[in-house]
Design a protein around this motif. Structure first.
Motif, mmCIF file in Angstrom:
data_model
loop_
_atom_site.group_PDB
_atom_site.id
_atom_site.type_symbol
_atom_site.label_atom_id
_atom_site.label_comp_id
_atom_site.label_asym_id
_atom_site.label_seq_id
_atom_site.Cartn_x
_atom_site.Cartn_y
_atom_site.Cartn_z
ATOM 1 N N VAL A 88 0.836 -1.205 0.000
ATOM 2 C CA VAL A 88 0.000 0.000 0.000
ATOM 3 C C VAL A 88 0.868 1.251 0.000
ATOM 4 C CG1 VAL A 88 -1.649 1.353 1.355
ATOM 5 C CG2 VAL A 88 -1.985 -1.105 1.079
ATOM 6 N N PHE A 89 1.866 1.292 0.878
ATOM 7 C CA PHE A 89 2.721 2.481 0.956
ATOM 8 C C PHE A 89 3.549 2.646 -0.312
ATOM 9 C CE2 PHE A 89 2.589 1.332 5.667
ATOM 10 C CZ PHE A 89 1.435 2.071 5.851
ATOM 11 N N PHE A 90 4.014 1.530 -0.877
ATOM 12 C CA PHE A 90 4.777 1.591 -2.124
ATOM 13 C C PHE A 90 3.903 2.144 -3.253
ATOM 14 C CE2 PHE A 90 6.310 -0.270 -6.102
ATOM 15 C CZ PHE A 90 7.658 0.062 -6.063
ATOM 16 N N THR A 91 2.661 1.653 -3.324
ATOM 17 C CA THR A 91 1.746 2.122 -4.372
ATOM 18 C C THR A 91 1.406 3.593 -4.175
ATOM 19 O OG1 THR A 91 0.802 -0.109 -4.494
ATOM 20 C CG2 THR A 91 -0.464 1.681 -5.498
ATOM 21 N N ALA A 92 1.205 4.000 -2.924
ATOM 22 C CA ALA A 92 0.909 5.412 -2.657
ATOM 23 C C ALA A 92 2.052 6.302 -3.128
ATOM 24 C CB ALA A 92 0.654 5.618 -1.166
ATOM 25 N N LEU A 93 3.283 5.886 -2.870
ATOM 26 C CA LEU A 93 4.436 6.669 -3.316
ATOM 27 C C LEU A 93 4.539 6.697 -4.833
ATOM 28 C CD1 LEU A 93 7.048 5.461 -0.666
ATOM 29 C CD2 LEU A 93 6.038 7.741 -0.825
ATOM 30 N N LEU A 94 4.222 5.579 -5.468
ATOM 31 C CA LEU A 94 4.225 5.549 -6.938
ATOM 32 C C LEU A 94 3.189 6.511 -7.513
ATOM 33 C CD1 LEU A 94 4.633 1.805 -8.050
ATOM 34 C CD2 LEU A 94 6.230 3.701 -8.405
ATOM 35 N N LEU A 95 2.014 6.538 -6.889
ATOM 36 C CA LEU A 95 0.966 7.439 -7.365
ATOM 37 C C LEU A 95 1.364 8.897 -7.164
ATOM 38 C CD1 LEU A 95 -2.153 5.483 -6.083
ATOM 39 C CD2 LEU A 95 -1.546 5.884 -8.472
ATOM 40 N N ILE A 96 2.044 9.200 -6.052
ATOM 41 C CA ILE A 96 2.539 10.564 -5.843
ATOM 42 C C ILE A 96 3.571 10.918 -6.905
ATOM 43 C CG2 ILE A 96 3.847 12.031 -4.264
ATOM 44 C CD1 ILE A 96 2.553 10.462 -1.957
ATOM 45 N N LEU A 97 4.448 9.958 -7.209
ATOM 46 C CA LEU A 97 5.456 10.189 -8.243
ATOM 47 C C LEU A 97 4.793 10.421 -9.593
ATOM 48 C CD1 LEU A 97 8.508 10.309 -8.718
ATOM 49 C CD2 LEU A 97 8.452 7.842 -9.181
ATOM 50 N N ALA A 98 3.765 9.620 -9.888
ATOM 51 C CA ALA A 98 3.030 9.812 -11.140
ATOM 52 C C ALA A 98 2.359 11.180 -11.177
ATOM 53 C CB ALA A 98 1.987 8.705 -11.300
ATOM 54 N N ALA A 99 1.830 11.621 -10.037
ATOM 55 C CA ALA A 99 1.209 12.947 -9.971
ATOM 56 C C ALA A 99 2.236 14.044 -10.224
ATOM 57 C CB ALA A 99 0.544 13.138 -8.603
ATOM 58 N N ASN A 100 3.446 13.885 -9.683
ATOM 59 C CA ASN A 100 4.508 14.858 -9.931
ATOM 60 C C ASN A 100 4.839 14.948 -11.418
ATOM 61 O OD1 ASN A 100 4.614 15.228 -7.196
ATOM 62 N ND2 ASN A 100 6.537 14.151 -6.892
ATOM 63 N N LEU A 101 4.973 13.787 -12.058
ATOM 64 C CA LEU A 101 5.287 13.769 -13.490
ATOM 65 C C LEU A 101 4.162 14.420 -14.297
ATOM 66 C CD1 LEU A 101 6.817 10.181 -13.781
ATOM 67 C CD2 LEU A 101 8.026 12.373 -13.686
ATOM 68 N N TYR A 102 2.929 14.194 -13.858
ATOM 69 C CA TYR A 102 1.786 14.810 -14.538
ATOM 70 C C TYR A 102 1.850 16.331 -14.440
ATOM 71 C CZ TYR A 102 -3.069 16.166 -15.423
ATOM 72 O OH TYR A 102 -4.200 16.772 -15.909
ATOM 73 N N VAL A 103 2.183 16.842 -13.256
ATOM 74 C CA VAL A 103 2.275 18.299 -13.071
ATOM 75 C C VAL A 103 3.413 18.878 -13.907
ATOM 76 C CG1 VAL A 103 2.786 20.105 -11.371
ATOM 77 C CG2 VAL A 103 1.177 18.279 -10.806
ATOM 78 N N ILE A 104 4.514 18.122 -14.009
ATOM 79 C CA ILE A 104 5.630 18.586 -14.845
ATOM 80 C C ILE A 104 5.215 18.644 -16.311
ATOM 81 C CG2 ILE A 104 7.934 17.973 -15.698
ATOM 82 C CD1 ILE A 104 8.527 16.851 -12.902
ATOM 83 N N LYS A 105 4.475 17.632 -16.767
ATOM 84 C CA LYS A 105 4.075 17.565 -18.181
ATOM 85 C C LYS A 105 2.909 18.499 -18.484
ATOM 86 C CE LYS A 105 6.944 14.384 -19.645
ATOM 87 N NZ LYS A 105 7.954 14.682 -20.699
ATOM 88 N N VAL A 106 2.033 18.716 -17.513
ATOM 89 C CA VAL A 106 0.851 19.567 -17.722
ATOM 90 C C VAL A 106 0.903 20.690 -16.688
ATOM 91 C CG1 VAL A 106 -1.656 19.603 -18.039
ATOM 92 C CG2 VAL A 106 -0.386 17.473 -18.394
#
Length: 732
Positions: free
Chosen positions: A605-623
Motif C-alpha cells: 500500500v505504501f509503495f503504491t501510494a508513493l508511486l501514485l505521488i510520483l506519477a502525480a509529480n510527473l503529470y504536473v511537470i508535463k501539464v
C-alpha cells in the motif's frame, strides 16, 4: 551547539542527491524505529502511531529550521544515544523491580483492553507510571532524532530550483527505503542491520557537511552496537525478528515471548493443555462423529493442531500470520504436529483465507487469536480486528458445512467482550451460542473480569442438547486422562473423585448465563467499526489524554523550531498534510480488508501510494497549467463513492482490481493538488514543514475512528481538503 554556514549550502547536483538520500533515510529509519521501539519500550507496541507521528513531527521541525545556523544533524548521535539509553533504563526498571508498574488505561476496568498489560497491578505497586507519560517522553526524543534529517531535507529543497522535480527525487528515495526495509523484513534481518544502514547514511551526510568528528562517529557506533547487544543472548533463548515482533523462544520451557510480553507456550499433549481438546471431546461425547475437515485460524506454534490430530481429523488447514512463530512450531513443538501429513500450513491473514477459500469445513477454530501489535502506525486496529466483525462471522458461516461448528477460545479479560462476540454469533448464525468459562461460572456479567472462555457457535444442537440433558462436563487438566472417559459422567460415578484421579485435576464446565449490565456488550463490531476491545463508540480517556499531551508537546516543538521573527504556518499545505494522512489510513484499512492485515500488504500500500505521488509529480511537470478544481472534484467524488464492504465478493476484477483503483486512486488526485501547490510556493522548506506538521494532526485525528468508524472518519479528511482549497497559496 554546532553550526552551519548557510552560504556554503549544497549545489544543485548535490541537493538533488541529498533529496533522494534523505527521502530514503527518513522512511527507512522511521520503519526501523517503529519496529524497534515497539519491541523494546514496554507496551509501546499498542501505540506505534506515536513513533510514526514523532518522525513526522521531527521532519517538520527540521524543515522549519532549515535556515537556522544550528546543525541539528550533528546533534543526531547524542540524541540517539540519550533515546536508546532511556529505553534501556525503563526496561531494566520494569524487568528487575517488581514494584514498578505501567498503567495502560486502568486495565482493572478498562474502556479499551490491551492484552498482556494487566499482569502487574498498578494499585499494588509502589511506583506507577502512566503509559501516556512514557509515550510523551519517546514522542519528544524520537522527534528530536529526526530534526537533523528534516533540516537537511529543507535545505536541499531550498537549493533545488525545480520544486516538483526535487520532490520527485525525494519520493524516489522513499520508494527505495520501503523496498529496502521490506526486503530486510522478509529476510528477518536483526535491528543492527536496520540501524547500521540508517546510520551509515547519516555518517555520509555529516561527512559531506564537514561535521563528522571522531566523537560523533564513536557515538553512532555505540548506538548501532547497542541494538545488537540489548537482548538476552544466553544459550536458552532463540531471538528472531519477524515482520511483526521480536520473537523470543525460551528453549528450556517452550515459552514464546513477543515484544517483551508472554504470548504462547508449546505444551506436550501428554502433560497439559486440555482446553485445546475440549471441542473435540464435547463432539465425541455428545454422540457426534469426529470433525473431518478443520480450519484453525491462529495455529501459532501448534498446540491446537496437536490436540485435533488425536481425534480423527482428516485435514487441518492451519492458518498463521507470523512466519517466525509458524517456523518455531514446525521445528520445536514437542509433538511435531506440523510434520503430520494431515496438516496443511498456510502463511496468511485469517480473514483473507476465510474469504478466498472454496473448501467446506466441519469445524472452524479461532485459536487464541490475540495479536500484541497494531496492524500499522496509520490505523488503530490490531492484526485480528477484522476477524471479529459481523461480516467476518458471515465469512465463517459461508465456509462451514450445514452442521458445522464454529469455536472461539481465549483469555478475553472482560465480560462485555465475551458477550459482544456471543451476540454477534447469535445474529449471524441464528442460534444461541454456548459460553463456557473456565473455571465454571453460573452467570457471566458484562462488567466482570473473565479468564479463559470458550464460545461455541453454529446451529448444530448436539452439544447444547447434551449439556441440557446431562448437566456439567468434566475436564481433566492432563489431556490423556480425558481420552478414556465420558466427560458428561461425573468422576464420582466412575469410582473416582477429584482427589483420587490418577493424574491431574477434574474441573466442571457448563454454559454460563449471560447477564448484560454494560452497554458495551450490545455494541456489535463491523468492518467499518472493527474495535472489539473498545467498550463502545467513544474515544477512550487514555486516547484523549494522549492526544492532548502529544498535541501540546508537538506545538511546543514547532514553536521552538519555527523561523525567527513573525511567522505563521502555511495553512493550505498544513490542511493538505492532515487530509492526506487520513486518506492513507483509509487506503490501509481498505487494503487490509481486501488482501489481509499482513506486513506485505502494508508495504504494498505504501509503495503504491508513493508511486501514485510520483506519477502525480510527473503529470504536473508535463501539464503545468493543470487546474486544481477538477482534481479536488475527482478526489472528493472517488473518496465518497467507496464504501468499505462493497467489494468483498465476486470475481477477481470486482473483488480486487476495481476496489484497488478506487481506494488508491484518490492519492493520485491528492498528489496532483500537492505538487501543483508546492511548485508555486515561495518558501519550499516552510511549505513542506507545514505539510508534515499537518500530517501529525491528521494522525491524531485518526483516533476519532473509535467514535466515528472509518467511513465517517473520511468526512474529516474531506473537511481538511475543503479547508485547503479555501486557503490561499503563497506564490513565489
Amino acid at each position: 551547539m554546532p553550526t552551519t554556514n548557510l552560504a556554503d549550502g549544497p549545489n544543485q547536483r548535490q541537493a538533488g542527491f541529498n533529496l533522494f538520500l534523505v527521502g530514503f533515510l527518513i522512511l527507512f529509519l522511521e520503519l526501523a524505529c517503529i519496529r524497534w521501539f515497539s519491541a523494546k519500550v514496554v507496551f509501546l507496541q499498542f501505540f506505534t502511531n506515536i513513533v510514526l507521528l514523532a518522525a513526522f513531527l521531527g521532519m517538520s521541525c527540521g524543515c522549519l529550521a532549515a535556515r537556522r545556523t544550528t546543525n541539528w544533524l550533528a546533534l543526531f548521535p547524542g540524541l540517539a544515544l540519550v533515546t536508546f539509553a532511556a529505553v534501556a533504563t525503563i526496561m531494566m526498571l520494569y524487568s528487575n523491580w517488581g514494584q514498578f508498574a505501567v498503567d495502560v488505561g486502568h486495565q482493572a476496568s478498562p474502556q479499551e483492553v490491551f492484552f498482556g498489560t494487566e499482569y502487574r497491578n498498578p494499585d499494588l505497586a509502589k511506583f506507577v507510571v502512566p503509559i501516556e507519560a512514557i509515550a510523551g517522553l519517546f514522542f519528544v526524543l524520537i522527534a528530536l532524532m529526526f530534526v537533523g534529517l528534516g533540516q537537511t531535507l529543507g535545505r536541499a529543497f531550498d537549493a533545488y530550483p525545480n520544486r516538483v522535480a526535487g520532490y520527485s527525487l525525494n519520493i524516489g528515495g522513499s520508494l527505495a527505503g520501503i523496498v529496502g526495509f521490506s526486503l530486510l523484513s522478509f529476510a528477518q534481518a536483526p535491528p543492527v542491520v536496520w540501524f547500521g544502514i540508517s546510520c551509515a547514511g547519516i555518517v555520509y551526510l555529516l561527512y559531506q557537511d564537514k561535521a563528522l568528528s571522531i566523537l560523533r562517529l564513536a557515538t553512532i557506533i555505540i548506538v548501532v552496537g547497542f541494538t545488537a547487544f540489548y537482548t538476552d543472548r544466553s544459550d536458552s533463548h532463540d531471538i528472531r525478528w519477524s515482520p511483526y515482533y521480536a520473537v523470543d523462544l525460551n528453549k528450556s520451557n517452550g515459552v514464546i515471548t513477543v515484544n517483551s510480553i508472554g504470548h504462547q507456550e508449546m505444551m506436550p499433549f501428554s502433560e497439559r493443555g486440555s482446553s485445546y481438546s475440549l471441542i473435540h471431546l464435547l463432539q465425541q461425547h455428545s454422540g457426534g462423529a469426529p470433525f473431518k475437515n478443520v480450519m484453525i485460524i491462529g495455529a501459532g506454534s501448534g498446540n491446537d493442531l496437536a490436540h485435533a490430530l488425536r481425534f480423527g481429523v482428516e485435514r487441518i488447514d492451519a492458518v498463521e500470520i507470523d512466519p517466525v512463530i509458524q517456523n518455531i512450531g514446525i521445528h520445536n513443538h514437542p509433538d511435531k504436529p506440523y510434520q503430520d501429513p494431515r496438516v496443511v500450513p498456510h502463511l496468511d491473514d485469517g480473514r483473507h483465507f476465510l474469504r478466498t477459500t472454496e473448501r467446506k469445513y466441519d469445524l472452524v477454530v479461532y485459536a487464541l487469536v490475540d495479536s500484541l501489535i497494531l496492524h500499522s502506525g496509520y490505523a488503530n486496529i490490531r492484526l485480528e480486528s477484522y476477524l471479529f466483525t459481523e461480516q467476518a462471522f458471515q465469512d465463517v458461516r459461508r465456509v462451514l458445512k450445514q452442521d458445522g461448528v464454529f469455536v472461539m477460545y481465549n483469555y478475553y479479560r472482560q465480560g462485555w467482550i465475551v458477550q459482544r462476540v456471543a451476540e454477534m454469533a447469535k445474529q449471524v448464525f441464528g442460534c444461541d451460542p454456548l459460553v463456557l468459562p473456565l473455571p465454571y461460572k453460573e452467570t457471566l456479567t458484562s462488567s466482570e473480569a473473565v479468564g479463559f472462555t470458550t464460545i461455541i457457535a453454529g446451529c448444530n444442537p448436539r452439544i447444547s442438547t447434551a449439556f441440557r440433558d446431562r448437566g456439567q462436563f468434566w475436564l481433566n487438566s492432563i489431556p490423556p486422562e480425558n481420552l478414556a472417559v465420558n466427560g458428561f459422567d461425573k468422576p464420582q460415578e466412575k469410582g473416582q473423585d477429584k482427589a483420587a484421579a490418577q493424574h491431574g485435576d477434574w474441573v466442571p464446565l457448563a454454559p454460563a448465563k449471560l447477564v448484560v449490565d454494560n452497554e458495551g456488550a450490545r455494541q456489535s463490531t463491523s468492518d467499518d467499526w472493527p474495535f472489539l476491545y473498545v467498550s463502545g463508540r467513544l474515544i477512550p480517556d487514555l486516547t484523549v489524554r494522549s492526544m492532548i499531551l502529544l498535541g501540546v508537546l508537538g506545538l511546543g516543538l514547532v514553536y521552538l523550531f519555527k523561523p525567527k521573527g513573525a511567522w505563521r504556518p502555511n495553512n493550505r499545505m498544513f490542511f493538505l498534510g492532515a487530509a492526506f494522512m487520513l486518506l492513507e489510513t483509509k487506503a490501509v484499512v481498505q487494503m487490509a480488508l481486501l488482501f489481509g492485515s499482513t506486513w506485505l500488504v502494508n508495504s504494498a500500500v505504501f509503495f503504491t501510494a508513493l508511486l501514485l505521488i510520483l506519477a502525480a509529480n510527473l503529470y504536473v511537470i508535463k501539464v503545468p497549467s493543470t487546474r486544481l478544481a477538477r482534481h479536488y472534484a475527482g478526489l472528493l467524488a472517488v473518496s465518497v463513492l467507496v464504501p468499505l464492504d462493497t467489494f468483498l465478493s465476486g470475481g477477481i476484477v470486482w473483488r480486487y482490481v476495481i476496489p484497488c483503483a478506487l481506494a488508491l486512486g484518490p492519492m493520485f488526485f491528492a498528489g496532483v493538488i500537492f505538487a501543483r501547490s508546492f511548485r508555486d510556493e515561495a518558501n519550499p522548506d516552510q511549505a513542506f514543514g507545514s505539510n508534515i506538521a499537518g500530517s501529525v494532526i491528521g494522525g491524531l485525528a485518526e483516533s476519532c475512528s473509535t467514535l466515528l468508524g472509518f467511513r465517517y472518519l473520511l468526512i474529516v479528511a474531506i473537511g481538511f481538503y475543503l479547508l485547503s482549497a479555501w486557503m490561499p497559496s503563497r506564490k513565489g
